[in-house]
Write a protein that holds these residues in place. Structure first.
Motif, short mmCIF file in Angstrom:
data_model
loop_
_atom_site.label_atom_id
_atom_site.label_comp_id
_atom_site.label_asym_id
_atom_site.label_seq_id
_atom_site.Cartn_x
_atom_site.Cartn_y
_atom_site.Cartn_z
N SER A 23 3.60 4.44 28.13
CA SER A 23 4.40 3.89 27.22
C SER A 23 5.61 4.51 26.67
CB SER A 23 3.37 3.32 25.99
OG SER A 23 3.07 4.74 25.25
N GLU A 26 4.39 7.24 24.38
CA GLU A 26 4.12 8.46 25.24
C GLU A 26 5.12 9.26 25.74
OE1 GLU A 26 -0.36 6.81 26.75
OE2 GLU A 26 1.34 6.04 27.91
N THR A 51 6.41 -1.93 18.82
CA THR A 51 5.95 -2.32 20.16
C THR A 51 5.97 -1.06 21.07
OG1 THR A 51 8.15 -3.20 20.95
CG2 THR A 51 6.61 -4.45 20.04
N ASP A 53 3.99 1.49 21.55
CA ASP A 53 2.90 1.64 22.28
C ASP A 53 2.41 0.88 23.42
OD1 ASP A 53 2.01 4.04 20.97
OD2 ASP A 53 1.35 2.77 18.91
N SER A 54 2.95 -0.32 23.13
CA SER A 54 2.65 -1.39 24.17
C SER A 54 3.61 -1.63 25.25
CB SER A 54 2.36 -2.73 23.44
OG SER A 54 3.45 -3.23 22.70
N VAL A 55 5.07 -1.15 25.22
CA VAL A 55 6.22 -1.53 26.28
C VAL A 55 5.81 -0.07 27.25
CG1 VAL A 55 8.29 -1.21 26.63
CG2 VAL A 55 7.35 -2.45 24.55
N CYS A 56 5.72 -0.57 28.43
CA CYS A 56 5.47 0.28 29.61
C CYS A 56 6.91 0.75 30.12
CB CYS A 56 4.63 -0.01 30.55
SG CYS A 56 2.84 -0.41 30.11
#
Length: 72
Positions: A23, A26, A51, A53-56
């Motif tokens: 993410s 990360e 967002t 944590d959720s956006v790759c």
């Protein structure tokens, strides 16, 4: 994505390879950055802090990361 699972991205104009999948939050941690102290633009669009944590991160992404600096 390459055969070894790494992604080719650009961060503030510098080409990098990172291991995916991950993410944006990360990625920031891998770069040693505190997600609470930066603003992130991905492919010319602001990534809302909620967002991260959720956006790759995807192969070919272009990031601009701005650090917040205090002072006076």
């Amino acid at each position: 994505m390459s055969l070894d699972g790494s992604l080719g991205i650009r961060v503030n104009g510098e080409h990098r390879r990172v291991m995916g999948p991950l993410s944006v939050a990360e990625m920031l941690n891998e770069l040693g950055l505190d997600p609470l102290r930066v603003a992130v633009e991905r492919n010319l669009e602001i990534v809302p802090r909620g967002t991260l944590d959720s956006v790759c991160v995807e192969d070919g992404d272009d990031f601009e990361i701005v650090h917040f600096v205090g002072g006076g």
